[in-house]
Enzyme design. Structure first.
Site, PDB file in Angstrom:
ATOM      1  N   SER A 194       1.340  12.982   2.094  1.00  0.00           N
ATOM      2  CA  SER A 194       0.541  12.672   0.902  1.00  0.00           C
ATOM      3  C   SER A 194      -0.755  13.456   0.958  1.00  0.00           C
ATOM      4  CB  SER A 194       0.238  11.172   0.857  1.00  0.00           C
ATOM      5  OG  SER A 194      -0.761  10.882  -0.104  1.00  0.00           O
ATOM      6  N   TYR A 254      -2.973   3.629   4.477  1.00  0.00           N
ATOM      7  CA  TYR A 254      -1.898   4.515   4.014  1.00  0.00           C
ATOM      8  C   TYR A 254      -2.271   5.970   4.277  1.00  0.00           C
ATOM      9  CZ  TYR A 254       1.284   6.900   0.759  1.00  0.00           C
ATOM     10  OH  TYR A 254       2.219   7.732   0.200  1.00  0.00           O
ATOM     11  N   LYS A 293      -0.410   8.747   6.770  1.00  0.00           N
ATOM     12  CA  LYS A 293       0.102  10.037   6.305  1.00  0.00           C
ATOM     13  C   LYS A 293      -0.551  11.197   7.059  1.00  0.00           C
ATOM     14  CE  LYS A 293       3.115   8.621   3.306  1.00  0.00           C
ATOM     15  NZ  LYS A 293       4.557   8.874   3.526  1.00  0.00           N
TER      16      LYS A 293
END
Length: 255
Positions: free
Chosen positions: A148, A161, A165
């Site tokens: 991401s 998150y 990533k």
């Protein structure tokens, strides 16, 4: 000049996690259209069967195998079933991801942290290692990790998150470095905001979208087709000298 084989996956077998919808499903369809036999995996067998049947209706070869990648005990069975059905494994796409929280990082619980890291990082690590004996038998083994832009520039409300990533990016580089002698390429794609159900918390928020659009050179959301086309390049012979690459597809957000 004959370019027909540059993006061909004829004779290849691809395992894609998180493949019942969104980016994973579109990657599976692109790979199948390029000639690969694809294994779609996610948690719900009925949805996988539905999508596999749809792909077969188009003349493609597809099978659905349910697996919760957050449960490490299920991963060996996923790989074993794939090889039992098709006899080989040439391409692994670690696409499955989760983010059960949205908000300030100091409000994220340890339980949520563990779940995010298990699915987004630990599962990719474990699957890579489980697939290694089969990938090194391939004439063109390829691993594609779906990271991401949060790995490069943390996304609003997605602190842990983004951390996960970023770890996936580092994992990609380590595997690429160590597996080069085994002729296995390992690369990562860092999508920007792609209009999927998974990213709805971002693109449905007017304030966040207004901020994001100001940062973009291409001022629109991305599509799953645009990520799948990049994944096809990384899986196919056209990228045979590409490994350890972290490729953004974000409309210019990280320029």
């Amino acid at each position: 000049m004959d370019l027909s084989k540059v993006f061909s996956l004829d004779g290849k077998v691809a395992l894609i996690t998180g493949a019942s919808k969104g980016i994973g499903l579109t990657i599976a369809e692109f790979f199948a259209a390029a000639g690969a036999k694809v294994v779609l995996s996610s948690r719900k067998q009925d949805k996988l069967d539905e999508e596999a049947a749809r792909l077969k209706g188009k003349g493609y070869e597809a099978t659905g195998i349910a697996c919760n990648v957050g449960n490490m005990e299920e991963l060996p069975l996923l790989v074993d079933k794939t090889v039992a059905i098709y006899g080989q494994l040439d391409i692994l796409v670690n696409n499955a991801g989760t983010n059960p929280v949205f908000g300030p990082i100091h409000e994220t619980s340890l339980e949520a942290f563990d779940k995010i890291m298990d699915v987004n990082v630990k599962a990719a690590f474990a699957l890579c290692n489980l697939c290694f004996p089969h990938l090194r038998k391939s004439s063109s083994g390829s691993v594609i990790n779906i990271s991401s832009i949060g790995a490069i520039s943390p996304e609003p409300g997605l602190g842990v998150y983004s951390i996960s990533k970023a770890a996936l990016v580092s994992l990609t580089k380590v595997f690429a470095r160590e597996w080069g002698d085994s002729k296995i390429r390992v690369n990562a794609i860092c999508p920007g905001i792609i209009q999927t159900k998974f990213s709805e918390a971002l693109w449905s928020n007017e304030k966040i979208m207004a901020y994001m659009l100001k940062q973009l050179a291409i001022k629109r959301l991305g599509t799953t087709d645009e990520i799948a086309a990049l994944a096809l390049f990384l899986a196919a012979p056209g990228s045979s000298y590409t490994t350890g690459s972290i490729i953004t597809a974000d409309g210019g957000f990280t320029i």
